[in-house]
Design an enzyme around this catalytic site. Structure first.
Site, PDB file in Angstrom:
ATOM      1  N   SER A  14      38.456  37.236  46.118  1.00 17.89           N
ATOM      2  CA  SER A  14      38.109  37.958  44.887  1.00 17.89           C
ATOM      3  C   SER A  14      37.006  37.202  44.165  1.00 17.89           C
ATOM      4  O   SER A  14      36.304  36.389  44.789  1.00 17.89           O
ATOM      5  CB  SER A  14      39.359  38.118  44.011  1.00 17.89           C
ATOM      6  OG  SER A  14      39.095  38.987  42.944  1.00 17.89           O
ATOM      7  N   ASN A  15      36.813  37.424  42.891  1.00 12.90           N
ATOM      8  CA  ASN A  15      35.776  36.713  42.129  1.00 12.90           C
ATOM      9  C   ASN A  15      36.221  36.554  40.682  1.00 12.90           C
ATOM     10  O   ASN A  15      37.319  36.976  40.315  1.00 12.90           O
ATOM     11  CB  ASN A  15      34.438  37.456  42.232  1.00 12.90           C
ATOM     12  CG  ASN A  15      34.572  38.879  41.715  1.00 12.90           C
ATOM     13  OD1 ASN A  15      34.849  39.100  40.547  1.00 12.90           O
ATOM     14  ND2 ASN A  15      34.396  39.848  42.607  1.00 12.90           N
ATOM     15  N   ALA A  16      35.353  35.963  39.863  1.00 13.59           N
ATOM     16  CA  ALA A  16      35.757  35.552  38.505  1.00 13.59           C
ATOM     17  C   ALA A  16      35.700  36.680  37.470  1.00 13.59           C
ATOM     18  O   ALA A  16      35.925  36.444  36.291  1.00 13.59           O
ATOM     19  CB  ALA A  16      34.870  34.391  38.045  1.00 13.59           C
ATOM     20  N   ALA A  17      35.408  37.912  37.882  1.00 10.09           N
ATOM     21  CA  ALA A  17      35.281  38.995  36.892  1.00 10.09           C
ATOM     22  C   ALA A  17      36.599  39.217  36.157  1.00 10.09           C
ATOM     23  O   ALA A  17      37.677  39.060  36.723  1.00 10.09           O
ATOM     24  CB  ALA A  17      34.851  40.289  37.588  1.00 10.09           C
ATOM     25  N   ALA A  76      32.889  44.203  39.558  1.00  6.86           N
ATOM     26  CA  ALA A  76      32.369  43.205  40.492  1.00  6.86           C
ATOM     27  C   ALA A  76      33.131  43.407  41.801  1.00  6.86           C
ATOM     28  O   ALA A  76      34.143  42.759  42.059  1.00  6.86           O
ATOM     29  CB  ALA A  76      32.580  41.810  39.935  1.00  6.86           C
TER      30      ALA A  76
END
Ligand code: CTP
Length: 395
Positions: free
Chosen positions: A205-208, A272
């Site tokens: 995943s990512n930091a969004a 994102a």
């Protein structure tokens, strides 16, 4: 303000007397004003003053006419709520969601824009507690009319005087105009990260956080739009008054965006979305059998590009998260994904993620650009919608 329905909440500070003049001006400008007061406000000014000025009943207690459930009815009927003056105590209660009298219960039930004009002693205004509460309310979309500097009741000079009537009125007018600017528009917003699992407990995943999409959804709803928010995994709360559809993976977002949420007048894609997903997903938790793990990744569907290919009359706005050559890369996405506009933000060193400040530049056509500046996400959301509304009108 002709015919605008305004709910004016008065709390107990020395500036309460100025609320009478504000009420009179609002009535003269054609607004229908309902006044509610805290018990402390009654120590400073009589309800009779307001009922005479508005020719309407004034509510000071939940128990005056409980069968009419005034705190709910009043906020449903109003286009906007104005709190003037707002004391430090009332601001704290609003930030915390306390509801123990007519004013706090009504405002907690409000799904309409709220304009807040604080007035208090400078030391109270500057107290970290008040600063934090104001920041909380601003992040929730309250319009704060900052107090003026000048002579205070304590016979000192300082910041804390209720803002001038003209400044309060300007904010009310601007907020009312905005409230109607997207009336009837169907808006779909994608927000948050996606998660692509490779076993039952692990994912890419990512930091969004979805903060930008949530701010846009709240602002569009406040302007009268019918909003669908396609929301990925986040701990942030979606706003009141919008339809929320949850997704976890890029594929789920794709299916929602091209299925039930298709055909909107305006789509803004802030999500994102992961560009790759593990090609295989284990149904059981992977064991540490060796030192390394190789996970082969495959491409996810590009949701925005898919919407762009079949967008019809939809006005399509993308976001571009870039770490270098920002505008050049964003312009390329604008063309490749058939967008009407794209907002660029700089995500190097994890900037742009989370609930803090952000900086955006909006690009459209071949060379057009508007710098939306650096600000908190609710403020940027308002600026972005102002710009998008102009572009939609020009089309
Ligand atoms: N987007 C999307 N689906 C994807 C990837 C991106 O809908 N699978 C959308 C985002 O919501 C955003 C825009 O496309 O509005 C651009 O996202 P960004 O990550 O900046 O660009 P990518 O297209 O992924 O390109 P790159 O990773 O090469 O920068």
């Amino acid at each position: 303000m002709n015919g605008a329905r305004i709910l004016l909440a008065v709390s107990g500070g020395i500036a309460a007397y100025k609320a009478a003049s504000l009420t009179s001006t609002l009535v003269q400008r054609g607004a229908i004003v309902d006044v509610i007061m805290t018990a402390h406000a009654e120590q400073f000014i009589a309800p009779l003053t307001f009922s005479a000025l508005t020719a309407r009943p004034v509510y000071t207690s939940l128990w005056d006419a409980p069968e009419r459930i005034a705190h709910i009815r009043l906020v449903r009927e109003a286009d906007i709520a104005v709190v003037a003056p707002a004391t430090a105590n009332l601001i704290a209660k609003l930030a915390l969601g306390l509801a123990d009298d007519m004013v706090t219960t009504a405002l907690l039930a409000a799904r309409i824009p709220i304009v807040l004009a604080p007035a208090m002693n400078e030391a109270m205004w500057e107290h970290p507690s008040t600063r934090e509460h104001i920041a909380t309310l601003r992040a929730r979309g309250y319009e704060i009319v900052e107090p003026d500097a000048g002579f205070l009741a304590e016979r000192e000079r300082g910041v804390g005087r209720l803002a001038s009537e003209e400044r309060i009125l300007q904010t009310v007018e601007r907020t009312l105009a905005r409230r109607r600017s997207m009336d009837g528009l169907r808006v779909t917003i994608t927000a948050g990260p996606s998660r692509e699992a490779f076993d039952p407990v692990r994912f890419v995943s990512n930091a969004a956080t979805a903060a930008m999409g949530i701010a846009l959804a709240r602002e569009a709803a406040a302007r009268g739009a019918t909003v669908t928010l396609l929301l990925g995994p986040t701990l942030l709360e979606p706003p009141h008054g919008v339809t929320v559809e949850r997704f976890t993976t890029a594929q789920e977002l794709h299916d929602l965006a091209l299925g039930p949420a298709a055909g909107a007048d305006l789509v803004i894609a802030t999500a994102a979305v992961a560009d790759w997903r593990p090609a295989q997903r284990s149904d059981t938790k992977l064991k540490k059998n060796g030192d390394d793990l190789t996970v082969r990744m495959e491409r996810t569907p590009d949701v925005l590009a898919a919407i762009g290919e079949r967008k019809g009359a939809t006005f399509l706005v993308g976001f571009a998260a870039e770490t270098d050559a920002h505008e050049e890369h964003a312009r390329e996405k604008l063309v490749r994904k058939h967008l009407d506009a794209i907002a660029v933000n700089d995500v190097s060193r994890e900037r742009g993620f989370g609930t803090g400040e952000n900086a955006l530049v909006l690009l459209w056509n071949e060379h057009e650009r508007r710098d939306l500046g650096r600000a908190g996400k609710p403020v940027l959301a308002a600026r972005l919608l102002d710009a998008v509304a102009e572009l939609m009108e020009a089309r």
